[in-house]
Design an enzyme around this catalytic site. Structure first.
Site, short mmCIF file in Angstrom:
data_model
loop_
_atom_site.label_atom_id
_atom_site.label_comp_id
_atom_site.label_asym_id
_atom_site.label_seq_id
_atom_site.Cartn_x
_atom_site.Cartn_y
_atom_site.Cartn_z
N CYS A 6 4.02 12.82 -7.64
CA CYS A 6 3.25 13.86 -8.31
C CYS A 6 1.87 13.33 -8.70
CB CYS A 6 4.02 14.35 -9.54
SG CYS A 6 3.13 15.60 -10.45
N HIS A 8 0.81 -1.23 0.00
CA HIS A 8 0.00 0.00 0.00
C HIS A 8 0.84 1.27 0.00
CE1 HIS A 8 -3.67 -2.41 1.73
NE2 HIS A 8 -3.41 -2.70 0.48
N CYS A 38 5.45 19.66 -7.74
CA CYS A 38 6.43 18.80 -8.43
C CYS A 38 7.46 19.67 -9.15
CB CYS A 38 5.67 17.94 -9.43
SG CYS A 38 6.69 17.01 -10.59
P1 NAD Z 1 -7.22 -3.29 10.41
O1 NAD Z 1 -7.21 -2.02 11.22
O2 NAD Z 1 -8.39 -3.60 9.57
O3 NAD Z 1 -7.00 -4.53 11.39
C1 NAD Z 1 -6.05 -4.53 12.41
C2 NAD Z 1 -6.04 -5.91 13.03
O4 NAD Z 1 -4.99 -5.95 13.98
C3 NAD Z 1 -7.33 -6.29 13.76
O5 NAD Z 1 -7.71 -7.58 13.35
C4 NAD Z 1 -6.92 -6.27 15.25
O6 NAD Z 1 -7.60 -7.26 16.00
C5 NAD Z 1 -5.44 -6.59 15.15
N1 NAD Z 1 -4.61 -6.08 16.24
C6 NAD Z 1 -4.74 -4.92 16.96
N2 NAD Z 1 -3.74 -4.79 17.82
C7 NAD Z 1 -2.93 -5.87 17.67
C8 NAD Z 1 -1.73 -6.31 18.29
N3 NAD Z 1 -1.12 -5.58 19.24
N4 NAD Z 1 -1.19 -7.48 17.89
C9 NAD Z 1 -1.78 -8.23 16.93
N5 NAD Z 1 -2.92 -7.87 16.31
C10 NAD Z 1 -3.49 -6.71 16.67
O7 NAD Z 1 -5.86 -3.24 9.58
P2 NAD Z 1 -5.46 -3.92 8.20
O8 NAD Z 1 -5.96 -5.31 8.15
O9 NAD Z 1 -4.01 -3.64 8.07
O10 NAD Z 1 -6.25 -3.11 7.08
C11 NAD Z 1 -6.50 -1.73 7.17
C12 NAD Z 1 -5.93 -0.85 6.05
O11 NAD Z 1 -5.50 0.38 6.63
C13 NAD Z 1 -4.75 -1.38 5.33
O12 NAD Z 1 -5.02 -1.18 3.98
C14 NAD Z 1 -3.55 -0.51 5.74
O13 NAD Z 1 -2.79 -0.14 4.60
C15 NAD Z 1 -4.15 0.73 6.29
N6 NAD Z 1 -3.48 1.24 7.53
C16 NAD Z 1 -2.12 1.21 7.73
C17 NAD Z 1 -1.56 1.67 8.94
C18 NAD Z 1 -0.06 1.66 9.18
O14 NAD Z 1 0.71 1.86 8.24
N7 NAD Z 1 0.40 1.40 10.40
C19 NAD Z 1 -2.38 2.15 9.94
C20 NAD Z 1 -3.76 2.17 9.70
C21 NAD Z 1 -4.29 1.70 8.50
ZN ZN Z 2 4.91 16.13 -11.92
#
Ligand code: NAD
Ligand code: ZN
Length: 247
Positions: free
Chosen positions: A125, A117, A144
């Site tokens: 850009c 992602h 950009c």
């Molecule tokens: P999600 O928020 O849908 O799910 C998070 C999962 O992690 C849940 O099932 C929860 O039970 C579990 N969880 C919470 N704390 C935990 C821990 N300490 N240990 C283990 N498990 C734990 O997240 P997702 O499935 O990654 O999908 C959400 C989307 O949001 C993705 O597309 C992602 O790219 C994006 N996102 C990324 C970030 C980041 O970069 N840190 C943060 C938020 C959202």
């Molecule tokens: Zn550009």
């Protein structure tokens, strides 16, 4: 259960790992939903994380990502990220695939991370797609240098395609692994959610590490290790490689 999974990891030639927002929770990085509280509670995901939302209100989208970028810069990788960085050096064929955009795996020492992602620390850009080497991180949307277009975060927004090379590497790793770990993900966002099942169909052991088994699949070849990944992963590495070779 932990001992069984540790044994499978130790004898595996190929391991694929898929991580989600949960692996960064113990670093204090909120999940997407948690981020949309407080000041931001009035906005919908389509206002903040779509090309349309950016076109409509670039300053708003830029400042939301800027806030998240600053939060990530203040955060530190946790013991779960570190255990995965250690595993990369211990397993002969290891692929780490993440849905996270926070860059914490690399900061923990993982050398090769397949980012499905994108990465919040990078910008590109909106007009010509070039990744900007440097940019001024202020409140105003930067421009950009090549074409004058607006710069946007280099992340995958709703409705956008995943980077093709990253997706291909992830699918190949899932199809060829002996063990797949699915860590801290709710497994609802496609196509990442399918990766463990690609592996399972080829006979791999699927290990789900999550706080809850709610919504997670069950089956003969699926093992659940419930608890925070920052605690489970170091225990798993210690159990699988009690005396790690010096690397
Ligand atoms: P999600 O928020 O849908 O799910 C998070 C999962 O992690 C849940 O099932 C929860 O039970 C579990 N969880 C919470 N704390 C935990 C821990 N300490 N240990 C283990 N498990 C734990 O997240 P997702 O499935 O990654 O999908 C959400 C989307 O949001 C993705 O597309 C992602 O790219 C994006 N996102 C990324 C970030 C980041 O970069 N840190 C943060 C938020 C959202
Ligand atoms: Zn550009």
């Amino acid at each position: 259960m932990l001992a069984e999974v540790a044994g499978a990891l130790r004898s595996a030639g190929q391991v694929a790992v898929l991580t989600g927002a949960g692996v960064s929770a113990e670093s204090g990085i909120p999940t997407f939903r948690d981020t949309m509280t407080g000041l931001w509670a009035d906005y919908r995901p389509e206002d903040l994380a779509t090309p349309r939302g950016f076109r409509r209100n670039p300053d708003l989208v830029w400042s939301w990502y800027r806030m998240r970028r600053l939060a990530v810069a203040d955060a530190r990788p946790n013991a779960g990220h570190q255990a995965l960085a250690a595993m990369e050096r211990l397993v002969p064929g290891f692929t780490l695939i993440t849905q996270n955009v926070d860059g914490l795996h690399a900061r923990a020492g993982s050398r090769d991370v397949v980012e499905l992602h994108g990465n919040i620390g990078r910008v590109k850009c909106f007009a010509c797609n070039r990744v900007a080497e440097t940019f001024e991180d202020t409140d105003a949307v930067p421009r950009c240098r090549a074409c004058g277009g607006m710069l946007r975060p280099d992340v995958v927004w709703f409705g956008e395609l995943l980077p093709p090379r990253a997706l291909e590497r992830a699918q190949q790793a899932a199809a060829g692994c002996d063990v797949v770990l699915s860590i801290g993900t709710s497994n609802v966002v496609e196509p990442a959610a399918s990766l463990p099942w690609i592996a399972a169909r080829r006979g791999a052991l699927v290990v789900v590490i999550n706080m809850t088994d709610e919504g997670q699949q069950t089956g003969d070849r699926i093992r659940h290790l419930m608890g925070p990944s920052g605690e489970i992963l170091p225990r798993l590495v210690a159990a699988a490689w009690p005396e790690p070779p010096s690397v």
